[in-house]
Design an enzyme around this catalytic site. Sequence first.
Site, mmCIF file in Angstrom:
data_model
loop_
_atom_site.group_PDB
_atom_site.id
_atom_site.type_symbol
_atom_site.label_atom_id
_atom_site.label_comp_id
_atom_site.label_asym_id
_atom_site.label_seq_id
_atom_site.Cartn_x
_atom_site.Cartn_y
_atom_site.Cartn_z
ATOM 1 N N GLU A 1 0.737 -1.360 -0.023
ATOM 2 C CA GLU A 1 0.103 0.122 -0.049
ATOM 3 C C GLU A 1 0.700 1.250 -0.038
ATOM 4 O OE1 GLU A 1 -2.559 -3.098 1.934
ATOM 5 O OE2 GLU A 1 -0.559 -2.432 2.107
ATOM 6 N N MET B 1 24.170 9.394 2.453
ATOM 7 C CA MET B 1 23.929 10.699 3.183
ATOM 8 C C MET B 1 24.261 10.763 4.775
ATOM 9 S SD MET B 1 23.547 14.045 2.396
ATOM 10 C CE MET B 1 22.691 14.137 1.097
#
Length: 558
Positions: free
Chosen positions: A50, A461
């Site tokens: 979903e 990152m």
Amino acid sequence: MKINGAAAIVKCLLEQNATTVFGYPGGQILDLFDELYKEPKITQILTSHEQGAAHAAEGYARSTGKVGVVIATSGPGATNLVTGIADAYLDSVPLVAITGNVPVPLLGRDSFQEVDIAGITMPVTKHNFLVKDASTLPDVIRKAFAIARSDRPGPVLVDVPKNVQQALIEYEEKQVEPPHLPPVQADVSAAVKIIDESKKPLIYAGGGCVSSNASNELVKFAAKIKAPIAMSIMGLSAVSKTNEYYAGMIGMHGHASVARLTEECDIIIAIGARFSDRVAGNRAEFCKHAKIIHIDIDAAEIDKNVKTDAHVRGDVKQALEKLIALIKTKTDRTMLDLNDKYKREYTLPNCTGKLSPRTVIRYVSEHAGDAVVATDVGQHQMWVAQEYAFPAPRTFLTSGGLGTMGFGMGAAIGGAVGTNKRAILFTGDGSFHMNMNELATATRLNLPLTVIVFDNRTLGMVRQWQTLFYGKRYSSTNLGENKTDFVKLAEAFGAKGYRIDDDKDVPSVIGAALSERGVTVIDCVMDSDEFVLPMIPPGKTVKDIITDLKDCKPKERK
């Protein structure tokens, strides 16, 4: 005409021109899926999860400008939508989420797969509805679409209990109401006066310039006042990289040339932007030498983060049209000349590994035509934002406000479905591990989708921050040397896999992948210590910008 509630939802979807929906079925939403099965005018896209469906609906909305629709069942089906709904909320994406729930008499009884999804999503939706009276359902669906696309766009959730989907109601077709846009404030004289008096104007364009389809007006405005256009990450694609007024990206990982322009300007005009912490890291010091004008549709954004000298509230497109008619034409090209000068002086730093992410991005940018480009979140996202020449508005799909790892695969699917064009997904191995199950969706649909995995075996990152600010303590960022074989993974899903680890092979490998019609995955093996520069450290100003790679390269670890 008497029909059941689920059939009424389908008719309302058609009424609202929502002919593509994304989702996943389950017990409490089966009645709606049953009615969708009977309606050939609506295309159903079944995803693998979903959350992937929510991001696909976002990608569809971002790339087309239409309202995205996602459908899920109750309980975990509904809660799996929450990240996508929150992502749409922070990036002002028009989205309608329709969830099933247990029958009304069972609400509040801890029934199987029951959850208060309206309560859960209240902070991250423009509005949400729990429909207990079936007779109100058609008008609720209509209101949901109207709210999602009006004023500042955003997500709306409609929770429909199972017995409401089954109840017979009178249905009457109605005309679709046009989106509501607040009128541009009547008095813009303060802003006009400041603009006319300025000698060195700079424009800071945000996502509102894209969502209001204001690219032409933005360029006309810049041309009239001779101002370079700096863009937030959400504003990228509003203006072509080849346009003479294009400056580049502003903010933490923006271009150093833009950082210099912010020091030089005597006025900064923020248009459809919100001065987030990734742009105004130190808000007290942000452009304090310059006057600030803010143009935005949302009154709540005015003076929220940065104090302005004047503001114009209204739709960006309409506000720019009004200002263009009132402001004086400037002839002084000082800021445009500085923009050209600084672009030459402050080039993006080269990467040091055998395979440079910048080489990959530049090649794709030059050869992918009008493809829609999606990213996940991390170093790859910033490299793409710095380097890619987006061919038109709405061709860059990225998670700006929420920074959602796992966003990209669903968004790329939604972009490909919505535009019928090739989609390119740039992702990192960390992000791709969160959403690679949607390869099953892409291959089942045989979408023209190329996935480029920047494979550095680390959460890049986070590792960069750990190097710079946490004493090189690499806690939970190493993904291990026994890494996922993305080529075999692609083949297992029915896609075609490639691997590349040297700049010299970029044209042949990526060229071959881009020539394929279906889904391709390219494993780009890179150095784990490539950095995204420039970088303004969090909470700092442009005076603290890091531009030199050698000053950041981590030392040998014992």
